[in-house]
Enzyme design. Sequence first.
Site, PDB file in Angstrom:
ATOM      1  CG  ASP A  37      10.322 -10.104  25.603  1.00 33.69           C
ATOM      2  OD1 ASP A  37       9.613  -9.575  24.720  1.00 33.69           O
ATOM      3  OD2 ASP A  37      11.559  -9.961  25.682  1.00 33.69           O
ATOM      4  CD  GLU A 112      -2.185   9.015  -3.604  1.00 32.11           C
ATOM      5  OE1 GLU A 112      -1.571   7.978  -3.945  1.00 32.11           O
ATOM      6  OE2 GLU A 112      -3.391   9.029  -3.341  1.00 32.11           O
ATOM      7  CE  LYS A 114       5.598   4.812  -9.807  1.00 30.92           C
ATOM      8  NZ  LYS A 114       6.660   3.892  -9.408  1.00 30.92           N
ATOM      9  CD  GLU A 169       5.106   0.663  -3.629  1.00 33.16           C
ATOM     10  OE1 GLU A 169       3.941   0.358  -3.957  1.00 33.16           O
ATOM     11  OE2 GLU A 169       6.081   0.524  -4.373  1.00 33.16           O
ATOM     12  CE  LYS A 305      -2.935   6.992  -6.945  1.00 35.56           C
ATOM     13  NZ  LYS A 305      -3.028   6.335  -5.629  1.00 35.56           N
ATOM     14  CE  LYS A 329       9.777   5.741 -12.944  1.00 38.08           C
ATOM     15  NZ  LYS A 329       9.887   4.695 -11.944  1.00 38.08           N
TER      16      LYS A 329
END
Length: 703
Positions: A37, A112, A114, A169, A305, A329
Amino acid sequence: MAMNAKEEIDKLTSELKVYQDKYYKEGISLVSDSEYDRLSDRLSMLEKEHPELMHPDSPTLRVGSDLTNDFPEIRHTIPVLSLDKAYSDEAVLDFFSKSIDKEGGLLSFAAEEKIDGISMVLYYEGGLLVRAVTRGNGEIGNDVTANIMTIHTVPLKLSEPVDIAVRGEVFIRKADFEHFNESESDDAKKAANPRNLTAGAVRRQKSSEARLVPMDIFCYEGFWSNKDETPPDHISILSTLKKLGFQINPHLSFFADTKADAEEKLKAAGLEGDAYAFSEIDEYIKRKTAERASLPYEIDGLVFKINELDVREHFGYTEHHPRWAIAYKFESPQAEAKLLGITVQVGRTGRITPVAEITATKLGGSTIKRATLHNQEYINELELAIGDTVSISKRGDVIPAVEAVIEKNNDGNTTYKLPDSCPCCGSRIVQIGGLQYCQNYDCPDQVKGRISFFASSDQMDIEGLGPKTVAVLYDAGILKSIPDIYSADFSKAIGLPGIGEKSIKALENGIKESKDRPFATVLSSLGIAEIGKKGAEMLIAGGFDDIDKLIAAAKDGSIEPFVSIAGIGETTAENIISAFRSSELLTMIEALRSSGLKLDASLDKQEKSEERIFEGQVWCITGSFRSFNPRSKALKEIEKRGGRTVSSVTSRTTHLLSGEGGGSKRADAERLGVKIVGEDEFLSLIGKKDAAAGPADGQLLLF
Ligand code: IVH
């Protein structure tokens, strides 16, 4: 010998960076907290004294500040789309095989996790993070840079000086979420799930507070400004992103014709991952589904993808998503509720939608009281009656829907039937293709719907004219049609529920501004069934760049000129023709024409070409303005003319637009020698001076 300021800043910067990296990436503390600090405070102080010596990736940027964030709106320079969805193994396999058939060759696919978080776009210039922008509506998002900079896995400076936009994300790990929530003593302030906590943190007013929330990021797409620098496929993009300093989700899987092919490709890209043959898709989905609960973060699906970039380019995009990717999903969470009643809504096209009113139910982190029932057929399929106990799910995790009847009611109620007549205007409901419509063009709910659609932020974007205001103005007889927007006397509305002098002033301003919207926007705002945003642009590009050409072609009646445009089929052409023959639409167009709306694309082009007067400039704004309320309007004016906008004054800022009561930013600008521009000067720069000099404040403030 004592160090000079530059030497000391350089030294502290590199020292603190080492400490931060060790701590956040490896969990090792090289110094005590108090020593850390002390060094950090010293560096902050020196940077305040010598802002020109501050490193653009200074470790003090991670600390955040107490200044209030204002999240200016920023236009994305890449399309920020979402993904098409699949709910079964077959649907994913179908996506694979259709893609391969279409391309006529062997493809490979990356798979991948999600991540269930908040979508973010990180923009880098010359390898430096210049801004972090939320997804927003896909075109315009909010600048949340100060908050995102506090995430230690977001690199402030890359290993190469590239210009790149990176999608990722932002999320919070389950354990960090639990820990953080436990420390919150006020129950009401506890977040329902990690995603909600992330969403709140991203938009915290003070970045010094955002810093305290343990956010993290995984990056998954990169867009290089210089196309020549773009790697040839997705896995090389991922490995390049990793080398540049981004955090990539290590749980990568890869699909090819054979497992051996998949292994080879991963190896060539220098990435670790699990290799699969296409035929193993169900095994992969089963494995990931089982793994889901034990992952350290929440995922809501899997993303597949196409790996090859040239194929991606070839496949292109629909209006909402790329054709080269799909999201599988996981089944949405379900909850039980009792059906209390059904209300019937009438949309702008007259479409009747039944809506279930249910007992308040917690689902996926929020409390819901209503759920869609789609149409009569759907109700029939469920054999749904009032009083039944039903299961509710969040489809695509957004709109709650009634999924099934779990227990029938004991009240003797039978399957619900939609009324025969419109609940709003009483006219007969007509069946068209399994859907129910009110066909009265003047039905108040339809009119309100059309006006609200026209004014909505995706269309003419009229500030202050949301559905509630439209309803109040309509019911008071002030706003009865779309053209009324440009001729009504809104001063009569002052005093109506929720409407004051201020809101009317803002509304009038919003209306005036909307007159500048380009022809394509006006065209799609008319609400013609087949002419959405894309449709309007296709028509204009296809030569219908003037509304009179559309009217003339419709009058002529031949579908030829329409179907010769790629993307327009026969049915669409016929619908466009019948729309442009209807007296309602023609009357509306004439009224809008006399109000000065742009009904000719050549008018908007001219404006654009002469306007890029702020090209290459970097503007910041402070204070409040007479002519720009909310302030984001001033930002839009700058961006429209090619300028960049930023949320704080730094040495790279070229102009500060300073309104009433601007605070510390003005002092920063003075110190850094940034040009300060007042509201009136700005108005004359953008050629709007006369329009804004109101009689009450004729006094000019010149800077
Ligand atoms: S790719 C153009 N990959 O899911 C393709 N998206 O509905 C862009 N998401 O808005 C998306 N993890 O916020 C992609 N590995 C991942 C993802 C991912 C989460 C989110 C993202 C996007 C949404 C798609």
